[in-house]
Design a protein around this motif. Structure first.
Motif, short mmCIF file in Angstrom:
data_model
loop_
_atom_site.label_atom_id
_atom_site.label_comp_id
_atom_site.label_asym_id
_atom_site.label_seq_id
_atom_site.Cartn_x
_atom_site.Cartn_y
_atom_site.Cartn_z
N ALA A 9 1.71 -4.66 -1.69
CA ALA A 9 1.33 -5.81 -0.70
C ALA A 9 1.15 -6.95 -1.85
N PHE A 10 1.67 -7.02 -2.89
CA PHE A 10 1.76 -8.22 -3.80
C PHE A 10 3.03 -8.38 -4.72
N SER A 75 5.99 -18.31 -3.34
CA SER A 75 4.87 -17.29 -2.79
C SER A 75 4.95 -17.35 -1.32
N LYS A 78 0.88 -15.33 1.60
CA LYS A 78 0.13 -14.51 2.58
C LYS A 78 -0.27 -13.17 1.71
N ARG A 79 0.50 -12.76 0.82
CA ARG A 79 -0.04 -11.72 -0.36
C ARG A 79 -0.13 -12.59 -1.65
#
Length: 179
Positions: A9-10, A75, A78-79
């Motif tokens: 999750a990035f 981006s 959120k991550r």
């Protein structure tokens, strides 16, 4: 079709790559004896070498970190997003011997907080011929991407913990770890 492991999750983004002016174009350059170089007019990279390096590192970093490559996109906020800038100080090749990549790279967060500055020196043996040189560079870039991925994954795994430097890196506090 085999299922791939889910992405973490990035995001990652290799934002820029600088190379020495002597190798900045599309022509392949190999070192010869006595400090001479051969500029190969008929053997070329598909695009300028900095673009080729950026694409190889971005692909390798995203794949090895199991992250999504965010290059050129905003981006989602959120991550976590980790941005890497690379200054290739040497991108050398000796036909039938080896290739060498010496690079300094920085890793930052999406909000431009610097996490690490690292130096990586990667050497790969190559077979004779230009195909060997190109394959050697491919392997060396994969190894460099692996070193970057190791750092990104470590920070992504424990983002709230105080950053600890990796081998041959300085963290934002100036701490270092030598090989």
């Amino acid at each position: 079709m085999a299922a791939q492991a889910p992405a973490r999750a990035f995001f990652v983004d290799v934002v820029s790559v600088r190379v020495p002016p002597s190798v900045a174009g599309r022509r392949l350059i190999v070192r010869a004896g006595s400090g001479q170089v051969d500029v190969l007019e008929m053997d070329r990279w598909a695009s300028p070498v900095a673009d080729e390096i950026r694409a190889a590192l971005a692909s390798g970093l995203a794949s090895q970190a199991r992250a999504m490559d965010l290059h050129g996109l905003p981006s989602d906020g959120k991550r976590p997003a980790y941005r890497v800038a690379v200054d290739v100080q040497r991108f050398d090749a000796w036909r039938g011997s080896h290739v060498l990549i010496d690079a300094v790279w920085t890793m930052r967060t999406a909000d431009d907080r610097q996490l690490l500055t690292c130096r990586s020196v990667v050497q790969e043996d190559v077979s004779a011929g230009i195909d060997g040189v190109v394959e050697g560079h491919r392997h060396a870039l994969k190894a460099l991407a692996s070193q970057m991925a190791e750092a990104v994954v470590a920070y992504a795994a424990e983002p709230s913990e105080v950053a600890r430097p990796k081998r041959d890196c300085l963290d934002s506090a100036g701490s270092t770890v030598a090989k």
